[in-house]
Design a protein around this motif. Sequence first.
Motif, PDB file in Angstrom:
ATOM      1  N   VAL A  94      56.693  30.090  41.869  1.00 63.73           N
ATOM      2  CA  VAL A  94      55.273  29.733  41.810  1.00 63.73           C
ATOM      3  C   VAL A  94      54.576  30.091  43.120  1.00 63.73           C
ATOM      4  CG1 VAL A  94      53.669  27.768  41.705  1.00 63.73           C
ATOM      5  CG2 VAL A  94      55.543  27.931  40.061  1.00 63.73           C
ATOM      6  N   VAL A  95      55.198  29.754  44.238  1.00 58.25           N
ATOM      7  CA  VAL A  95      54.596  30.026  45.544  1.00 58.25           C
ATOM      8  C   VAL A  95      54.480  31.526  45.779  1.00 58.25           C
ATOM      9  CG1 VAL A  95      54.950  29.842  48.030  1.00 58.25           C
ATOM     10  CG2 VAL A  95      55.327  27.850  46.573  1.00 58.25           C
ATOM     11  N   PHE A  96      55.554  32.249  45.504  1.00 52.60           N
ATOM     12  CA  PHE A  96      55.544  33.698  45.744  1.00 52.60           C
ATOM     13  C   PHE A  96      54.454  34.382  44.917  1.00 52.60           C
ATOM     14  CE2 PHE A  96      56.920  37.971  44.468  1.00 52.60           C
ATOM     15  CZ  PHE A  96      57.053  38.569  45.710  1.00 52.60           C
ATOM     16  N   LEU A  97      54.390  34.076  43.638  1.00 48.01           N
ATOM     17  CA  LEU A  97      53.389  34.703  42.782  1.00 48.01           C
ATOM     18  C   LEU A  97      51.980  34.264  43.165  1.00 48.01           C
ATOM     19  CD1 LEU A  97      55.133  34.573  39.281  1.00 48.01           C
ATOM     20  CD2 LEU A  97      54.899  36.521  40.828  1.00 48.01           C
ATOM     21  N   GLY A  98      51.829  32.987  43.521  1.00 45.30           N
ATOM     22  CA  GLY A  98      50.516  32.493  43.921  1.00 45.30           C
ATOM     23  C   GLY A  98      50.001  33.176  45.175  1.00 45.30           C
ATOM     24  N   LEU A  99      50.871  33.291  46.168  1.00 45.61           N
ATOM     25  CA  LEU A  99      50.463  33.957  47.404  1.00 45.61           C
ATOM     26  C   LEU A  99      50.196  35.436  47.162  1.00 45.61           C
ATOM     27  CD1 LEU A  99      52.903  32.308  49.982  1.00 45.61           C
ATOM     28  CD2 LEU A  99      50.509  31.725  49.515  1.00 45.61           C
ATOM     29  N   TYR A 100      50.936  36.029  46.236  1.00 47.49           N
ATOM     30  CA  TYR A 100      50.700  37.429  45.898  1.00 47.49           C
ATOM     31  C   TYR A 100      49.325  37.613  45.265  1.00 47.49           C
ATOM     32  CZ  TYR A 100      51.001  41.813  43.319  1.00 47.49           C
ATOM     33  OH  TYR A 100      50.735  43.055  42.799  1.00 47.49           O
ATOM     34  N   VAL A 101      48.969  36.739  44.334  1.00 51.93           N
ATOM     35  CA  VAL A 101      47.656  36.818  43.692  1.00 51.93           C
ATOM     36  C   VAL A 101      46.549  36.592  44.714  1.00 51.93           C
ATOM     37  CG1 VAL A 101      46.134  35.745  41.978  1.00 51.93           C
ATOM     38  CG2 VAL A 101      48.547  36.130  41.436  1.00 51.93           C
ATOM     39  N   LEU A 102      46.737  35.632  45.603  1.00 53.40           N
ATOM     40  CA  LEU A 102      45.735  35.389  46.644  1.00 53.40           C
ATOM     41  C   LEU A 102      45.578  36.616  47.544  1.00 53.40           C
ATOM     42  CD1 LEU A 102      46.541  31.713  47.712  1.00 53.40           C
ATOM     43  CD2 LEU A 102      44.486  32.505  46.543  1.00 53.40           C
ATOM     44  N   TYR A 103      46.685  37.266  47.858  1.00 49.63           N
ATOM     45  CA  TYR A 103      46.623  38.457  48.712  1.00 49.63           C
ATOM     46  C   TYR A 103      45.867  39.587  48.015  1.00 49.63           C
ATOM     47  CZ  TYR A 103      48.122  42.584  51.285  1.00 49.63           C
ATOM     48  OH  TYR A 103      48.147  43.759  51.982  1.00 49.63           O
ATOM     49  N   ARG A 104      46.134  39.765  46.734  1.00 51.51           N
ATOM     50  CA  ARG A 104      45.445  40.831  45.994  1.00 51.51           C
ATOM     51  C   ARG A 104      43.949  40.557  45.874  1.00 51.51           C
ATOM     52  NH1 ARG A 104      47.232  42.691  40.428  1.00 51.51           N
ATOM     53  NH2 ARG A 104      45.785  44.322  41.058  1.00 51.51           N
ATOM     54  N   ASN A 105      43.588  39.257  45.784  1.00 52.31           N
ATOM     55  CA  ASN A 105      42.182  38.891  45.590  1.00 52.31           C
ATOM     56  C   ASN A 105      41.522  38.447  46.889  1.00 52.31           C
ATOM     57  OD1 ASN A 105      42.626  39.375  42.873  1.00 52.31           O
ATOM     58  ND2 ASN A 105      43.020  37.218  42.398  1.00 52.31           N
ATOM     59  N   ARG A 106      42.111  38.817  48.018  1.00 48.33           N
ATOM     60  CA  ARG A 106      41.626  38.300  49.300  1.00 48.33           C
ATOM     61  C   ARG A 106      40.200  38.730  49.600  1.00 48.33           C
ATOM     62  NH1 ARG A 106      44.811  42.545  49.854  1.00 48.33           N
ATOM     63  NH2 ARG A 106      44.363  44.248  51.333  1.00 48.33           N
ATOM     64  N   LYS A 107      39.720  39.820  48.992  1.00 52.25           N
ATOM     65  CA  LYS A 107      38.379  40.298  49.266  1.00 52.25           C
ATOM     66  C   LYS A 107      37.327  39.712  48.321  1.00 52.25           C
ATOM     67  CE  LYS A 107      39.936  44.671  51.257  1.00 52.25           C
ATOM     68  NZ  LYS A 107      39.867  46.160  51.187  1.00 52.25           N
ATOM     69  N   LEU A 108      37.787  38.958  47.319  1.00 47.46           N
ATOM     70  CA  LEU A 108      36.841  38.347  46.389  1.00 47.46           C
ATOM     71  C   LEU A 108      36.183  37.132  47.019  1.00 47.46           C
ATOM     72  CD1 LEU A 108      38.845  38.497  43.037  1.00 47.46           C
ATOM     73  CD2 LEU A 108      37.131  40.117  43.880  1.00 47.46           C
ATOM     74  N   HIS A 109      34.973  36.812  46.583  1.00 46.90           N
ATOM     75  CA  HIS A 109      34.273  35.642  47.107  1.00 46.90           C
ATOM     76  C   HIS A 109      34.898  34.378  46.533  1.00 46.90           C
ATOM     77  CE1 HIS A 109      31.243  37.985  49.117  1.00 46.90           C
ATOM     78  NE2 HIS A 109      30.976  38.653  48.005  1.00 46.90           N
ATOM     79  N   ILE A 110      35.177  33.447  47.403  1.00 50.23           N
ATOM     80  CA  ILE A 110      35.822  32.196  46.987  1.00 50.23           C
ATOM     81  C   ILE A 110      34.873  31.314  46.193  1.00 50.23           C
ATOM     82  CG2 ILE A 110      35.249  30.655  48.917  1.00 50.23           C
ATOM     83  CD1 ILE A 110      38.730  31.193  47.411  1.00 50.23           C
ATOM     84  N   GLU A 111      33.562  31.653  46.161  1.00 46.21           N
ATOM     85  CA  GLU A 111      32.604  30.835  45.419  1.00 46.21           C
ATOM     86  C   GLU A 111      32.897  30.829  43.923  1.00 46.21           C
ATOM     87  OE1 GLU A 111      31.856  32.903  47.777  1.00 46.21           O
ATOM     88  OE2 GLU A 111      30.698  31.787  49.261  1.00 46.21           O
ATOM     89  N   SER A 112      33.736  31.766  43.467  1.00 46.84           N
ATOM     90  CA  SER A 112      34.066  31.809  42.047  1.00 46.84           C
ATOM     91  C   SER A 112      34.952  30.641  41.636  1.00 46.84           C
ATOM     92  CB  SER A 112      34.774  33.123  41.709  1.00 46.84           C
ATOM     93  OG  SER A 112      35.988  33.231  42.431  1.00 46.84           O
ATOM     94  N   THR A 113      35.542  29.953  42.594  1.00 43.03           N
ATOM     95  CA  THR A 113      36.374  28.798  42.264  1.00 43.03           C
ATOM     96  C   THR A 113      35.512  27.551  42.096  1.00 43.03           C
ATOM     97  OG1 THR A 113      36.739  28.148  44.555  1.00 43.03           O
ATOM     98  CG2 THR A 113      38.243  29.779  43.627  1.00 43.03           C
ATOM     99  N   TYR A 114      36.113  26.520  41.524  1.00 45.71           N
ATOM    100  CA  TYR A 114      35.375  25.270  41.289  1.00 45.71           C
ATOM    101  C   TYR A 114      34.931  24.628  42.590  1.00 45.71           C
ATOM    102  CZ  TYR A 114      34.527  20.393  40.144  1.00 45.71           C
ATOM    103  OH  TYR A 114      33.954  19.148  40.033  1.00 45.71           O
ATOM    104  N   ARG A 115      35.768  24.698  43.606  1.00 46.16           N
ATOM    105  CA  ARG A 115      35.548  23.898  44.798  1.00 46.16           C
ATOM    106  C   ARG A 115      35.077  24.684  46.025  1.00 46.16           C
ATOM    107  NH1 ARG A 115      34.596  22.744  48.477  1.00 46.16           N
ATOM    108  NH2 ARG A 115      36.026  21.842  49.946  1.00 46.16           N
ATOM    109  N   GLY A 116      35.763  25.747  46.308  1.00 43.07           N
ATOM    110  CA  GLY A 116      35.496  26.424  47.576  1.00 43.07           C
ATOM    111  C   GLY A 116      36.309  25.780  48.684  1.00 43.07           C
TER     112      GLY A 116
END
Length: 477
Positions: free
Chosen positions: A55-77
Amino acid sequence: MHIPKIEFKTLFKAFVLFAIFYNGYRYFFPWDRGGQAPSMPLYFSIFKDIPWAIVVFLGLYVLYRNRKLHIESTYRGWDNFNTMTTFFVITHLVLFVVALMHLFHKNPIDVLQRDIKNVQYIFLPFLFPLIIKKKQDIFDQVNWIMMIGLWVCIFGYITYLFVPSFTWENAVLSTFQSPICFGTFAVMLFLILLSRILVEKGLSSFWYIGLCIFYGSILTTTSFAALLSMLVGMIFLFIAIRPAFNTLSKVGAFLIISSLLFYSLGLFDKYIYKGTISISTYKKASGKLLYEEIPKTLENADTVLVTPDMSLLSSWEFLKKPYVPSPDNTYYFPFEHTSVAARIAYFNEIVTYLETAPIKDILLGDFSLKNHFEYDNVYFYFIKNDGIIVAALLFILLSSGVFIGLRKYILFIKSGNREMAGLSMGIAAFLFTSTIIQFNLSYFLTIYPHNFLTYFFLLLIFFVNPSEYSNNRVNEN
């Protein structure tokens, strides 16, 4: 190369399912130690960390791939979330550093199993933007845990009524390590659900029945810590919420009727017996030596566990052997059911330790230990094994969740979001009873999956932001 999209929320749900059901393995291994623990190989305990690593490995991988996206798309920020998660990370980094200091004089398996496995959840706050992107995601995850909890409780009832050999002298453990652990889990869900029922409007009768199922499961554990936490948590919620009379009367009716049913099943008898014996044995022990330490010798101690060889950790033969923790404090209590007397003895001992131990040991843990020092108390456990700094940081971290939960309850009520208000208050009630009751009567914060679930709900209360509710409601529509 095209990489398929990872539905991380579903992956996280799968991990939650695995975590809650993992300890059910004990029904597939022969039991030893008086029928209270399964004789399973050490590698099976290590195996349970692989799903979290995935879970951690895949999660960090997804975050790395989406690192340039605006975090405002999430519920919280991240803005308001950063402060408390930074403290969460710092607390576990301190625990990690202290654990490394003890790695060279203490049983390395103890350090890995008790301390390092707590530190692994340091990655949890970074995964929240992938788990929760809108309000519905919050309740998808919480309701998923609730539904798994109901199945776990139903299995507990089955063992109590039809398979008593799966219990500890009729104390139900279901898919957890012990009845105390199962009771802690049931209290967690009971308080969160009760708060939602008291605050939300129009919640279906299904959840009232679920509340009664959690209540009965607490009784099946015969755990005074769980029962006391439930009662104190209920008082806490009634005072803080001051629910409408109609809702309160409906909850009362369900609980009274279920209490009569549980009484007919004999679920209160064990509490009465344990309470009576505990008081009488405490009176007998008054003014006498409550316990004495049994010295370890080569004849009665496992030398591999007391003085472990690091090279054994890579040995398959060693990993295939059952691992039985061998705490440094092996005590003989002269009376049965000495829960009151034993806890007074624990308190006297920790006071003596703080009065006589070197400053370094008080701050960073007892460096004379060869194995972990076991207390039925989270605070005493961490003070003795990891030092008062770690114990204080954990207390501040968990108690912060209580105050933040209360504050966000008020803000959610003002914004008209009663669903989130009920959840916030329920988490606050669970953390409140944990810090003042459960932590003083058990050491469940070192036990899987209670540490994960506690940290999940704690970070959830940090994560949600009442000020963003109106904006997200517009976006969702």
